[in-house]
Write an enzyme that holds these catalytic residues in place. Sequence first.
Site, PDB file in Angstrom:
ATOM      1  N   LYS A  12       6.550  15.233  -4.057  1.00 19.76           N
ATOM      2  CA  LYS A  12       5.874  14.586  -5.186  1.00 19.76           C
ATOM      3  C   LYS A  12       5.631  15.619  -6.305  1.00 19.76           C
ATOM      4  O   LYS A  12       6.458  16.505  -6.498  1.00 19.76           O
ATOM      5  CB  LYS A  12       4.597  13.892  -4.718  1.00 19.76           C
ATOM      6  N   GLU A 166       7.365   2.065   3.336  1.00 16.36           N
ATOM      7  CA  GLU A 166       6.120   2.809   3.174  1.00 16.36           C
ATOM      8  C   GLU A 166       5.007   1.853   2.781  1.00 16.36           C
ATOM      9  O   GLU A 166       4.899   1.476   1.601  1.00 16.36           O
ATOM     10  CB  GLU A 166       6.265   3.889   2.093  1.00 16.36           C
TER      11      GLU A 166
END
Length: 252
Positions: A12, A166
């Site tokens: 990320k 997810e």
Amino acid sequence: MDRRMLIAGNWKMNGSRAALDELRAVAAAVEAGEAGDLELLLCPPATLLSAAREILPASVGVGGQDCHANEKGAHTGDVAAEMLADVGATYVIAGHSERRADHRESDEEVRAKADAARRAGLVPVICIGETKAQRDEGSTLAVLGEQLTGSLSDDADATNTVIAYEPVWAIGTGDTATPEDVAEVHAFLRKQVELRFGSRIADGMRILYGGSVKPSNAAELMGVADVDGALVGGASLKAADFLAICKAARGV
């Protein structure tokens, strides 16, 4: 069909050049044979992609976290799939829930990015997942089915596409879906792929689980039927944690 397990790390918006030591530790472990038959993939921020490719052995994939649908143009701040490929990336994440939420990406936009990835020779890891509100109202499978249908192009197959489930409510929260919940969702997703693309593609397509995957729960999650690996968030930032997850997956 025997599907090779894939353990992918999504850094990320984390990591400076100092964090490259974590990649060096992963490289050393892989070169020592600790990855076994697993396929490993690391997706650092774009600023570190070139360095990551130089550090990691060729057997470890490097991926982008997003790409633009166009090959080039006046899109300040965006990165084309061809640019990712140019620095050695082989994968790119498409449609992560944080992109869908923060940037309002639609299924159509995700599909266009996945198509762009394939155009550039990259494999898109297409993410889908339900929110807590959607889960609480019992619409998990309906939401996932719609996202899957809208995000996959007709030319998707087991060699050029990876799916990652997810659950949004589990990402970065410490909460994790139960093995029973994961089994239900992954079986549903594989069936949806079969209905659209046929059993051969469905049997070969890898479906990863993501959402607070860590060393302590990796073995249980990776042992669930139809789970072909993990998309790991925070735990991939530290080589020790990422490698512990890999070790747990190898033991399944």
